[in-house]
Enzyme design. Structure first.
Site, short mmCIF file in Angstrom:
data_model
loop_
_atom_site.label_atom_id
_atom_site.label_comp_id
_atom_site.label_asym_id
_atom_site.label_seq_id
_atom_site.Cartn_x
_atom_site.Cartn_y
_atom_site.Cartn_z
N ILE A 1 10.65 -0.56 2.43
CA ILE A 1 9.54 -1.47 2.16
C ILE A 1 8.29 -0.71 1.70
O ILE A 1 7.61 -1.12 0.75
CB ILE A 1 9.20 -2.29 3.42
N VAL B 1 8.58 0.35 -1.89
CA VAL B 1 8.35 -0.79 -2.79
C VAL B 1 6.86 -1.07 -2.89
O VAL B 1 6.33 -1.36 -3.98
CB VAL B 1 9.10 -2.04 -2.27
N TYR B 2 6.16 -0.97 -1.76
CA TYR B 2 4.71 -1.20 -1.73
C TYR B 2 3.97 -0.19 -2.61
O TYR B 2 3.13 -0.56 -3.44
CB TYR B 2 4.23 -1.09 -0.28
N LEU B 3 4.29 1.09 -2.45
CA LEU B 3 3.61 2.12 -3.25
C LEU B 3 3.90 1.96 -4.74
O LEU B 3 3.02 2.20 -5.57
CB LEU B 3 4.03 3.52 -2.77
N LYS C 1 1.81 -1.15 -5.93
CA LYS C 1 0.39 -0.80 -6.07
C LYS C 1 0.18 0.09 -7.29
O LYS C 1 -0.79 -0.06 -8.03
CB LYS C 1 -0.12 -0.09 -4.81
#
Length: 218
Positions: free
Chosen positions: A125, A128-130, A133
């Site tokens: 997760i 995916v976030y990095l 962004k």
């Protein structure tokens, strides 16, 4: 100044709204849920109910029209799945940037994350976030109609702010109180000379206003 903040009920956004109201600026916080409105009013901000996951560019641009600056401080949050990293952390940021262009709002500050990178590898997760962004940051960088600044804080804490930071193109990893992130954002929206910069932020030895003036001179 009139400053419109996406993610207006977030922990950093509420702090920013209080700071802006205290100095006499007009803060507008975009929120997804009407029940969050009272908390924004208590912070001195004007609530604007709009879901950035379903709104059109024109709907968002209508909220931005007449603003002096836009701040993207929305996030899917730590409990969200991979899908919302894409719809909030990436797609909503892209939508907000496109709406700022359409509304003629040049000053645009986006709260990113240290380590954000569109080429970041991995399927966890946080990976995916990095990546989300990083993709949002890359999109904003490509918009010539915006005077953008990308702020990448280190590990966020709820410690009381000290007003002392390290704000540079590369700081290395470290913690930063949300209070101090909000203080830096309040300075950045007012300092267009930081346009075109991607800045990392952690706690450090330099007063916030001095740190922002220093990078603005580079």
């Amino acid at each position: 100044m009139r400053i419109v903040i996406a993610g207006g009920h977030g922990q950093i956004a509420l702090r920013l709204e209080r700071l802006l109201a205290a100095r006499g600026d007009e803060a507008v916080g975009i929120i997804r849920k009407a029940e969050q409105a009272d908390e924004l009013r208590q912070a001195g901000a004007e609530p604007a109910v709009l879901d950035l996951e379903s709104a059109s560019v024109d709907e968002v641009a209508e909220r931005l029209r007449g603003a002096d600056a836009a701040v993207f401080a929305a996030g899917a949050g730590p409990g969200s799945g991979a899908a919302r990293k894409d719809t909030v952390d990436k797609a909503a940021a892209v939508l907000f940037a496109d709406a700022a262009v359409r509304a003629g709002v040049r000053r645009f500050v986006i709260v990113s994350s240290m380590g954000a990178d569109p080429r970041h590898q991995g399927d966890e997760i946080f990976d995916v976030y990095l990546r989300a962004k990083g993709e949002a940051d890359a999109y904003v960088r490509g918009l010539d109609a915006l005077d953008w600044t990308i702020l990448r804080p280190g590990r966020l804490t709820d410690d009381a702010g000290t007003g002392l930071v390290r704000l540079e193109a590369r700081t290395g990893r470290g913690p930063i109180p949300r209070d101090d992130v909000a203080a830096v954002l309040a300075e950045l929206v007012d300092t267009s000379a930081t346009a075109g910069l991607t800045l990392e932020l952690i706690s450090g030895p330099v007063p916030v206003s001095v740190a922002v003036k220093s990078v603005a001179g580079n």
